[in-house]
Write an enzyme that holds these catalytic residues in place. Structure first.
Site: not given
Length: 460
Positions: A102, A132, A208, A265
């Site tokens: 981000h 992220d 971040s 799966g």
């Protein structure tokens, strides 16, 4: 007198020695984290990213409760530059760097600034919104300071940690705390999903992408999110484990531009008290398989609905996110030992870690001008499409990869599955293309959107 003089020398010498190396014991740590910060901080950079966004002019009537509905979309869109600020960590001497997705998402220009004021342009090598994480390369970098990775699987609750970043844009800042929790999943806000290390080291906006390091200066996580009601740090921060970062680095080094995860799966749900009782388990643990795809590697290994998965790679799992994380850090192309419980008996089963098969081919089709909905991109559904769009395992039909201008105006979205057109079932992109070309003046679309069935009718 001589004894007193010697004592003074010892008191003076001890702090000087502590400043020249990383603390090696609890006694030395009590002297401060300065040597550790001096070692690690040069490899934590400030990231400045620019992106161009389209904004519309606002009418003064937009604030009026009566008129605001009539002014939606008012004005021509115009480009505007937006800037974002974050942190990043250099992982190798040649300038390979990690940050949060981000921080650099859709950026047109990325600059990395070191704490010695050197600046580098950076380009994204590999980025993944779900995790992220993004791996970047600093252009023209060599002999860079870097922080070595430590396997986060060895991290324990209670370890001392430092968080290094650029909170609120005030400049590089260091905060200290401990690892306050492990195996946190689904607790951080934002785009990141999965599995986190929890820390009480203060993490604020701008941190971040910064480093969470241990007392030896090794990277154990990338700071990503906080849990807060006020917008500030309340002592509950989350970091993406370094074990996952290592897999991103490997795929970026291999030339991948999109992160690939092993494909399970199958669908499963956490075992609660009622499920444990019905399965004859003493305590609720693991997750029970509810559905499994025909080409799932778990099916090939002998798993079936009703089986309970207790551990992957020797680590307990209790949520689907934890299971996917454990498979991911085990690495594509490898096998992993999975603890399966069936009829109360536990056994170890080896499962191959493979990407979602792109077979049958997705057969991308873009509808032409004769189509009822021109310029729409259609895909044939296969396991790779299911994984990419997060579709149910048993879904059938042709999926919309891009609705195009006409499809968007009609209310269609990426990921919508066309199950039938004018009452005729479709199972491939070619089926949907032909049905749209022969639709006539009346068009009825039977659509699966997430868990909802939607019927759309149009007069052409």
């Amino acid at each position: 007198m001589i004894r007193a003089f010697i004592l003074i020398l010892v008191l003076i010498a001890t702090p000087l020695a502590a400043e020249t190396r990383v603390p090696q014991s609890a006694a030395e740590i009590s002297l401060g984290f300065a040597p550790l910060v001096k070692k690690a901080a040069p490899a934590v950079v400030n990231i400045y990213a620019k992106q161009i966004v389209q904004v519309r002019s606002r009418s003064p009537l937009m604030n009026d409760p009566f008129f605001q509905e009539f002014f939606q979309g008012f004005g021509q869109p115009r480009p505007q530059v937006q800037n974002s600020l974050g942190s990043g960590v250099v992982l190798s001497a040649d300038g390979l760097m990690v940050t949060n997705y981000h921080v650099v998402a859709d950026a047109t220009e990325i600059r990395a600034v070191l704490n010695d004021r050197r600046e580098f342009d950076a380009r994204v090598l590999l980025a993944d919104e779900e995790s992220d994480l993004a791996i970047l390369q600093l252009d023209g970098a060599s002999e860079m300071p870097f922080i070595p990775l430590r396997d986060s699987e060895s991290v324990e609750v209670g370890e001392l940690v430092l968080a290094i970043g650029n909170p609120f844009g005030v400049g590089q800042t260091v905060t200290s705390g401990i690892v306050s929790g492990l195996a946190r999943s689904g607790t951080a806000s934002g785009s990141s999903r999965g599995y986190f290390i929890q820390t009480d080291a203060p993490i604020n906006p701008g941190n971040s992408g910064g480093a969470l390091i241990d007392v030896n200066g090794a990277l154990i996580g990338i700071n990503t999110r906080i849990l807060t009601r006020s917008g500030g740090s309340n002592g509950i921060g989350f970091a993406i484990p370094s074990a996952l970062v290592q897999r991103f680095v490997e795929q970026a080094r291999a030339g991948q531009s999109r992160f690939q995860r092993p494909w399970a799966g199958m669908n499963g749900q956490p075992v609660d008290t009622d499920i444990a009782e019905s399965l004859g388990l003493e305590t609720p643990r693991g997750l029970v398989i509810s559905d499994i795809h025909a080409v799932s590697p778990f099916l090939a290994a002998g798993f079936r609905p009703g089986d309970v998965i207790e551990a992957v790679g020797g680590q307990p799992v209790n949520t689907p996110d934890e299971m996917v994380f454990r498979m991911t850090v085990a690495g594509l192309g490898n096998t992993v030992s999975v603890t399966r419980v069936r009829n109360g008996v536990a056994e170890q089963v080896e499962v191959a870690l493979i990407p979602a098969p792109n077979s049958p081919p997705r057969d991308v089709v873009v509808t032409g001008h004769r189509s009822a909905i021109p310029e729409m991109e259609l895909w044939t559904i296969n396991p790779a499409v299911l994984a990419e769009l997060g579709l149910p395992l048993s879904i059938e039909g042709a999926v919309i990869g891009d609705p195009g201008p006409a499809g968007t105006r009609a209310g269609l979205k990426r990921g919508d599955v066309l199950r039938a057109i004018n009452g005729v079932a479709v199972s491939t992109s070619r089926d949907a293309e032909r049905a749209l070309e022969t639709a006539g003046r009346n068009l009825t679309l039977d659509i699966q959107r997430g868990t909802q069935r939607v019927v759309m009718r149009f007069r052409l």
